[in-house]
Design a protein around this motif. Structure first.
Motif, PDB file in Angstrom:
ATOM      1  N   ARG A 171      33.674  30.806  35.541  1.00 32.25           N
ATOM      2  CA  ARG A 171      34.901  31.303  36.171  1.00 32.25           C
ATOM      3  C   ARG A 171      36.036  31.493  35.177  1.00 32.25           C
ATOM      4  NH1 ARG A 171      34.802  28.089  40.096  1.00 32.25           N
ATOM      5  NH2 ARG A 171      35.995  26.364  39.197  1.00 32.25           N
ATOM      6  N   ARG A 172      36.166  30.602  34.236  1.00 29.36           N
ATOM      7  CA  ARG A 172      37.265  30.688  33.267  1.00 29.36           C
ATOM      8  C   ARG A 172      37.213  32.002  32.485  1.00 29.36           C
ATOM      9  NH1 ARG A 172      39.785  25.737  32.431  1.00 29.36           N
ATOM     10  NH2 ARG A 172      38.705  23.939  33.307  1.00 29.36           N
ATOM     11  N   ASP A 173      36.004  32.557  32.304  1.00 29.76           N
ATOM     12  CA  ASP A 173      35.868  33.792  31.534  1.00 29.76           C
ATOM     13  C   ASP A 173      36.420  35.008  32.277  1.00 29.76           C
ATOM     14  OD1 ASP A 173      34.609  32.295  29.633  1.00 29.76           O
ATOM     15  OD2 ASP A 173      32.582  32.958  30.109  1.00 29.76           O
ATOM     16  N   GLY A 174      36.503  34.924  33.598  1.00 30.63           N
ATOM     17  CA  GLY A 174      36.875  36.104  34.359  1.00 30.63           C
ATOM     18  C   GLY A 174      38.172  36.033  35.123  1.00 30.63           C
ATOM     19  N   VAL A 175      38.683  34.819  35.361  1.00 28.09           N
ATOM     20  CA  VAL A 175      39.803  34.704  36.298  1.00 28.09           C
ATOM     21  C   VAL A 175      41.083  35.338  35.764  1.00 28.09           C
ATOM     22  CG1 VAL A 175      40.585  32.404  35.528  1.00 28.09           C
ATOM     23  CG2 VAL A 175      40.909  33.114  37.914  1.00 28.09           C
ATOM     24  N   LYS A 176      41.350  35.234  34.470  1.00 28.98           N
ATOM     25  CA  LYS A 176      42.580  35.820  33.920  1.00 28.98           C
ATOM     26  C   LYS A 176      42.573  37.337  34.049  1.00 28.98           C
ATOM     27  CE  LYS A 176      43.599  32.123  30.583  1.00 28.98           C
ATOM     28  NZ  LYS A 176      43.755  31.777  29.144  1.00 28.98           N
ATOM     29  N   GLU A 177      41.441  37.941  33.699  1.00 31.80           N
ATOM     30  CA  GLU A 177      41.322  39.392  33.812  1.00 31.80           C
ATOM     31  C   GLU A 177      41.392  39.817  35.275  1.00 31.80           C
ATOM     32  OE1 GLU A 177      41.060  43.259  32.533  1.00 31.80           O
ATOM     33  OE2 GLU A 177      41.272  41.448  31.307  1.00 31.80           O
ATOM     34  N   ILE A 179      42.989  38.373  37.763  1.00 28.27           N
ATOM     35  CA  ILE A 179      44.369  38.283  38.251  1.00 28.27           C
ATOM     36  C   ILE A 179      45.170  39.502  37.821  1.00 28.27           C
ATOM     37  CG2 ILE A 179      46.528  36.998  38.047  1.00 28.27           C
ATOM     38  CD1 ILE A 179      44.471  35.744  39.885  1.00 28.27           C
ATOM     39  N   LYS A 180      44.984  39.941  36.577  1.00 32.64           N
ATOM     40  CA  LYS A 180      45.681  41.142  36.101  1.00 32.64           C
ATOM     41  C   LYS A 180      45.331  42.350  36.964  1.00 32.64           C
ATOM     42  CE  LYS A 180      45.787  39.740  31.213  1.00 32.64           C
ATOM     43  NZ  LYS A 180      45.260  40.070  29.865  1.00 32.64           N
ATOM     44  N   VAL A 181      44.049  42.489  37.283  1.00 29.25           N
ATOM     45  CA  VAL A 181      43.593  43.635  38.079  1.00 29.25           C
ATOM     46  C   VAL A 181      44.140  43.552  39.502  1.00 29.25           C
ATOM     47  CG1 VAL A 181      41.566  44.792  39.046  1.00 29.25           C
ATOM     48  CG2 VAL A 181      41.506  43.946  36.691  1.00 29.25           C
ATOM     49  N   LEU A 182      44.060  42.385  40.121  1.00 30.55           N
ATOM     50  CA  LEU A 182      44.519  42.228  41.505  1.00 30.55           C
ATOM     51  C   LEU A 182      46.010  42.520  41.644  1.00 30.55           C
ATOM     52  CD1 LEU A 182      42.614  39.005  42.680  1.00 30.55           C
ATOM     53  CD2 LEU A 182      42.047  41.397  43.140  1.00 30.55           C
ATOM     54  N   GLN A 183      46.783  42.174  40.624  1.00 25.07           N
ATOM     55  CA  GLN A 183      48.225  42.416  40.692  1.00 25.07           C
ATOM     56  C   GLN A 183      48.568  43.899  40.515  1.00 25.07           C
ATOM     57  OE1 GLN A 183      49.379  39.045  37.849  1.00 25.07           O
ATOM     58  NE2 GLN A 183      50.944  38.822  39.431  1.00 25.07           N
ATOM     59  N   GLN A 184      47.625  44.663  39.970  1.00 27.90           N
ATOM     60  CA  GLN A 184      47.843  46.104  39.796  1.00 27.90           C
ATOM     61  C   GLN A 184      47.475  46.895  41.042  1.00 27.90           C
ATOM     62  OE1 GLN A 184      45.392  47.103  36.456  1.00 27.90           O
ATOM     63  NE2 GLN A 184      46.647  46.020  34.957  1.00 27.90           N
ATOM     64  N   GLU A 185      46.673  46.298  41.938  1.00 31.79           N
ATOM     65  CA  GLU A 185      46.087  47.044  43.050  1.00 31.79           C
ATOM     66  C   GLU A 185      46.795  46.770  44.374  1.00 31.79           C
ATOM     67  OE1 GLU A 185      43.710  49.371  42.875  1.00 31.79           O
ATOM     68  OE2 GLU A 185      43.853  49.100  40.713  1.00 31.79           O
ATOM     69  N   SER A 186      46.798  47.780  45.232  1.00 31.09           N
ATOM     70  CA  SER A 186      47.362  47.610  46.579  1.00 31.09           C
ATOM     71  C   SER A 186      46.324  47.063  47.555  1.00 31.09           C
ATOM     72  CB  SER A 186      47.888  48.953  47.094  1.00 31.09           C
ATOM     73  OG  SER A 186      46.844  49.917  47.124  1.00 31.09           O
ATOM     74  N   TYR A 187      45.033  47.152  47.185  1.00 32.12           N
ATOM     75  CA  TYR A 187      43.989  46.642  48.068  1.00 32.12           C
ATOM     76  C   TYR A 187      44.106  45.128  48.216  1.00 32.12           C
ATOM     77  CZ  TYR A 187      39.521  45.078  49.856  1.00 32.12           C
ATOM     78  OH  TYR A 187      38.558  44.458  50.615  1.00 32.12           O
ATOM     79  N   LYS A 188      44.048  44.652  49.458  1.00 37.30           N
ATOM     80  CA  LYS A 188      44.118  43.222  49.737  1.00 37.30           C
ATOM     81  C   LYS A 188      43.119  42.873  50.831  1.00 37.30           C
ATOM     82  CE  LYS A 188      47.802  42.776  47.074  1.00 37.30           C
ATOM     83  NZ  LYS A 188      47.727  42.089  45.767  1.00 37.30           N
ATOM     84  N   ASP A 189      42.542  41.708  50.746  1.00 38.94           N
ATOM     85  CA  ASP A 189      41.802  41.114  51.848  1.00 38.94           C
ATOM     86  C   ASP A 189      41.884  39.599  51.679  1.00 38.94           C
ATOM     87  OD1 ASP A 189      39.763  40.114  50.152  1.00 38.94           O
ATOM     88  OD2 ASP A 189      38.492  41.864  50.435  1.00 38.94           O
ATOM     89  N   PRO A 190      41.426  38.799  52.632  1.00 48.12           N
ATOM     90  CA  PRO A 190      41.594  37.335  52.512  1.00 48.12           C
ATOM     91  C   PRO A 190      41.019  36.735  51.241  1.00 48.12           C
ATOM     92  CG  PRO A 190      41.021  37.904  54.762  1.00 48.12           C
ATOM     93  CD  PRO A 190      40.922  39.179  53.972  1.00 48.12           C
ATOM     94  N   ILE A 191      39.953  37.316  50.721  1.00 51.67           N
ATOM     95  CA  ILE A 191      39.329  36.755  49.514  1.00 51.67           C
ATOM     96  C   ILE A 191      40.215  36.987  48.291  1.00 51.67           C
ATOM     97  CG2 ILE A 191      37.326  36.898  47.973  1.00 51.67           C
ATOM     98  CD1 ILE A 191      35.628  37.549  50.431  1.00 51.67           C
ATOM     99  N   THR A 192      40.707  38.212  48.127  1.00 58.78           N
ATOM    100  CA  THR A 192      41.598  38.478  46.983  1.00 58.78           C
ATOM    101  C   THR A 192      42.931  37.743  47.151  1.00 58.78           C
ATOM    102  OG1 THR A 192      42.511  40.496  47.983  1.00 58.78           O
ATOM    103  CG2 THR A 192      40.545  40.741  46.622  1.00 58.78           C
ATOM    104  N   GLU A 193      43.418  37.650  48.389  1.00 60.87           N
ATOM    105  CA  GLU A 193      44.695  36.959  48.642  1.00 60.87           C
ATOM    106  C   GLU A 193      44.564  35.458  48.407  1.00 60.87           C
ATOM    107  OE1 GLU A 193      46.850  39.879  51.904  1.00 60.87           O
ATOM    108  OE2 GLU A 193      45.470  38.324  52.605  1.00 60.87           O
ATOM    109  N   PHE A 194      43.380  34.901  48.667  1.00 59.84           N
ATOM    110  CA  PHE A 194      43.154  33.479  48.382  1.00 59.84           C
ATOM    111  C   PHE A 194      43.352  33.197  46.897  1.00 59.84           C
ATOM    112  CE2 PHE A 194      40.007  30.427  46.726  1.00 59.84           C
ATOM    113  CZ  PHE A 194      40.512  29.261  47.277  1.00 59.84           C
ATOM    114  N   VAL A 195      42.767  34.046  46.054  1.00 56.86           N
ATOM    115  CA  VAL A 195      42.882  33.847  44.605  1.00 56.86           C
ATOM    116  C   VAL A 195      44.330  34.032  44.145  1.00 56.86           C
ATOM    117  CG1 VAL A 195      42.197  34.795  42.362  1.00 56.86           C
ATOM    118  CG2 VAL A 195      40.482  34.446  44.142  1.00 56.86           C
ATOM    119  N   GLU A 196      45.003  35.060  44.662  1.00 56.05           N
ATOM    120  CA  GLU A 196      46.396  35.284  44.280  1.00 56.05           C
ATOM    121  C   GLU A 196      47.305  34.148  44.740  1.00 56.05           C
ATOM    122  OE1 GLU A 196      47.861  39.626  43.829  1.00 56.05           O
ATOM    123  OE2 GLU A 196      46.723  39.586  45.702  1.00 56.05           O
ATOM    124  N   SER A 197      47.058  33.602  45.912  1.00 53.58           N
ATOM    125  CA  SER A 197      47.902  32.508  46.411  1.00 53.58           C
ATOM    126  C   SER A 197      47.807  31.287  45.512  1.00 53.58           C
ATOM    127  CB  SER A 197      47.504  32.141  47.839  1.00 53.58           C
ATOM    128  OG  SER A 197      46.191  31.595  47.885  1.00 53.58           O
TER     129      SER A 197
END
Length: 329
Positions: A171-177, A179-197
């Motif tokens: 997980r450590r290898d991918g989580v930083k990248e 987060i950068k992608v999720l913050q650029q995108e308008s797409y949201k669902d509970p799974i992506t929002e869980f990680v952002e929260s």
């Protein structure tokens, strides 16, 4: 004459192989197309083993720009998926990726569409192959060409990338990248929002609420329904790990409430989490606290973090060079 995959000589290129079959077996162009049509017929009636064999024969003989070559490639992948031959299906995905990269006759928009199709077909393989989820992260998150295709054509695939990152041991290898992608995108669902929260807002109440929603989403998603237990386990681990890292002293009762566990169960959970996450922490069972020590990142870990993507970047450079050489640039 019956032509087997072995007798066609895979080490020859398609033109030499075609000449060999014509000279020795009087094999004609129409017969080659009959091989494809028979393979497609076998696929349509559900005989995927025979379909796979004949489509493999066709693509080993036919030139890459022939009429049915692309269809044979995709049909071969689909046949392996429907037989649940996950190792072979993974090999077919890699072969398709190479062919898309080398397809000089396709326009940029056609290449983008082909990559989008591969991303969607790949979900069958990545969530069934033993190493598939880590491979999904490497192929779709760390390779810019496919990440660009996802962001442009199918941002909903971020749900599956996020799921793979959460349940991955790397997980450590991918989580930083991620987060950068999720913050650029308008797409949201509970799974992506869980990680952002958790990683962006550090809002543990919201994370707990989103985790409950994630359960419903995963239970109703064909591709990741089998990952529910792994996702829930790792999500709880992430919550407790981050919570412990940003607090010096934590009440076990409070942590149990956030993890929706009994205090005794939460204490056992924390012990396991400290061991797995290599946290500098102690448990004061008498007073019901977790006491955190220093959390500085070791130098060797910083070095690993800075160099982890070098092999992917080198591979990307090699692919670009190969493509330019193929184009004669």
């Amino acid at each position: 004459a019956v032509v087997s995959t072995q007798s066609t000589g895979k080490n020859r290129d398609s033109q030499e192989l075609w000449n060999y079959l014509g000279e020795n077996y009087n094999f004609q162009r129409e017969q080659l197309e009959d091989v494809f049509h028979y393979g497609k017929f076998m696929y349509d009636v559900g005989n995927y083993a025979i379909a796979s064999s004949h489509l493999d024969i066709y693509r080993n003989i036919a030139p890459a720009d022939s009429k049915f070559y692309s269809s044979a490639q995709w049909g071969k992948l689909a046949s392996e998926i429907l037989q649940q031959n996950w190792d072979q299906a993974m090999d077919e995905l890699e072969r398709l990726k190479d062919n898309i990269m080398a397809a000089v006759h396709l326009t940029q928009s056609e290449v983008l569409i082909q990559r989008a199709w591969l991303v969607h077909w790949g979900l069958f393989v990545y969530f069934n192959h033993p190493q598939g989820r880590d491979k999904l992260i490497d192929d779709f998150l760390h390779q810019k060409t496919y990440l660009n295709a996802i962001q442009t054509m199918c941002p909903h695939i971020l749900r599956y990338i996020t799921t793979a990152v959460v349940i991955s041991k790397r997980r450590r290898d991918g989580v930083k990248e991620l987060i950068k992608v999720l913050q650029q995108e308008s797409y949201k669902d509970p799974i992506t929002e869980f990680v952002e929260s958790l990683y962006v807002n550090f809002d543990f109440d919201e994370a707990q609420s989103k985790l409950k929603e994630c359960t419903t989403v995963i239970e109703n998603d064909f591709f990741i329904v089998g990952c529910l237990d792994d996702f829930t386990e790792n999500a709880r681990l992430i919550i407790s790990e981050i919570f412990c890292r940003i607090h010096q002293r934590i009440e076990i009762d409070m942590l149990a409430d956030k993890l929706n566990m009994a205090p005794a169960e939460a204490e056992k959970w924390v012990v396991n989490m400290i061991r797995l996450a290599h946290l500098d922490a102690k448990i004061d069972s008498k007073n019901g606290y977790v006491v955190m020590g220093g959390t500085s990142t070791p130098i060797y870990q910083k070095l690993i973090d800075k160099t982890k993507d070098l092999h992917l970047k080198a591979n990307s450079c090699c692919q670009k060079v190969d493509k330019k050489l193929a184009l004669g640039i």
